[in-house]
Design a protein around this motif. Structure first.
Motif, short mmCIF file in Angstrom:
data_model
loop_
_atom_site.label_atom_id
_atom_site.label_comp_id
_atom_site.label_asym_id
_atom_site.label_seq_id
_atom_site.Cartn_x
_atom_site.Cartn_y
_atom_site.Cartn_z
N UNK A 87 0.93 -1.09 -0.07
CA UNK A 87 0.05 0.11 0.09
C UNK A 87 1.16 1.27 0.15
N UNK A 88 1.82 1.39 0.90
CA UNK A 88 2.74 2.32 0.80
C UNK A 88 3.72 2.35 -0.16
N UNK A 89 3.86 1.49 -1.31
CA UNK A 89 4.91 1.26 -2.20
C UNK A 89 5.19 2.49 -3.20
N UNK A 90 4.29 3.37 -3.25
CA UNK A 90 4.26 4.62 -4.02
C UNK A 90 5.38 5.61 -3.46
N UNK A 91 5.56 5.53 -2.03
CA UNK A 91 6.35 6.39 -1.14
C UNK A 91 7.72 5.75 -1.05
N UNK A 92 8.93 6.59 -1.26
CA UNK A 92 10.36 5.93 -0.75
C UNK A 92 10.17 5.40 0.56
N UNK A 93 10.72 4.10 0.69
CA UNK A 93 10.90 3.57 1.94
C UNK A 93 12.14 3.90 2.43
N UNK A 94 12.02 4.55 3.97
CA UNK A 94 13.20 5.13 4.80
C UNK A 94 13.79 3.87 5.52
N UNK A 95 12.76 3.04 6.35
CA UNK A 95 13.36 1.81 7.13
C UNK A 95 11.85 1.09 7.22
N UNK A 96 12.43 -0.09 7.53
CA UNK A 96 11.19 -1.29 7.82
C UNK A 96 11.74 -2.19 8.76
N UNK A 97 11.05 -2.49 10.02
CA UNK A 97 11.36 -3.42 10.98
C UNK A 97 10.54 -4.51 11.19
N UNK A 98 10.61 -5.59 10.30
CA UNK A 98 9.63 -6.64 10.28
C UNK A 98 9.39 -7.26 11.73
N UNK A 99 10.29 -7.28 12.69
CA UNK A 99 10.27 -7.73 13.73
C UNK A 99 9.67 -6.87 14.97
N UNK A 100 9.51 -5.62 14.56
CA UNK A 100 8.94 -4.60 15.44
C UNK A 100 7.85 -4.23 14.74
N UNK A 101 7.59 -4.61 13.66
CA UNK A 101 6.46 -4.01 12.82
C UNK A 101 6.24 -2.61 12.79
N UNK A 102 7.19 -2.10 12.26
CA UNK A 102 7.25 -0.57 12.00
C UNK A 102 7.97 -0.21 10.40
N UNK A 103 7.21 0.46 9.98
CA UNK A 103 7.27 0.74 8.35
C UNK A 103 7.37 2.25 8.21
N UNK A 104 8.48 2.93 7.74
CA UNK A 104 8.72 4.55 7.82
C UNK A 104 8.95 4.77 6.36
#
Length: 179
Positions: A87-104
């Motif tokens: 869903x957020x793929x149209x924005x550039x990804x800064x960080x993603x933590x799959x264990x903590x569950x945070x996408x920035x």
């Protein structure tokens, strides 16, 4: 004078609390069984570590710790995680933590709206696929006098993105069930 009396009364309690300290040996906390689990995790053993009494291997079905049969060990719901990234793929990804569950995401300026930019943070709140399992925060800035200034975001924007994430997660779950 009153503060002095309180300090004098508290002093023996503080001294007594410090008197029972002892040096802790590493072996008290890292016995052989724990070392074996750590070594197994580092060598690729899918069982991993037992954290806060949660056994990830018992919750692999239904998108709990990972998609069924994929051998991954996400700390959050795999369908919500993948749906949030999609869903957020149209924005550039800064960080993603799959264990903590945070996408920035990083700042994104839509081509049609020059002079404003957006940033999103998605929080996957658990291992279950539930409607309250994802929260999206949107931040907006406008260019004023050559400076980026924080601006309010429409109240429904976050809710719309959360709904899109949930719809995509349901779609991913139904696709994996069909396989």
């Amino acid at each position: 004078m009153r503060h002095l009396r309180l300090a004098i009364l508290a002093l023996p309690v503080l001294v007594a609390a410090c008197g029972n300290s002892r040096q802790v040996q590493n072996d008290e906390y890292y016995d052989d069984s724990r070392r074996a689990r750590v070594a197994g995790r580092l060598s690729g053993n899918p069982d991993g570590l037992l954290i806060l009494g949660t056994d990830r291997s018992s919750n692999r079905e239904g998108g709990g710790a990972g998609a069924p049969g994929d051998g991954s060990a996400l700390g959050v719901n795999a369908y919500l995680w993948r749906a949030s990234l999609d869903t957020l793929s149209f924005m550039p990804l800064a960080s993603a933590d799959p264990f903590g569950g945070v996408i920035i995401t990083d700042w994104y300026s839509p081509p049609a709206a020059q002079g404003e930019r957006f940033r999103a943070t998605a929080y996957i709140l658990g291992r279950q696929l539930r409607s309250d399992g994802v929260r999206v925060s949107i931040f907006r800035q406008e260019m004023r006098n050559g400076q980026w200034v924080d601006a309010p975001v429409s109240a429904g924007t976050s809710t719309e993105l959360e709904d899109k994430v949930l719809a995509r997660a349901r779609e991913l779950r139904s696709q994996s069930a069909a396989l």
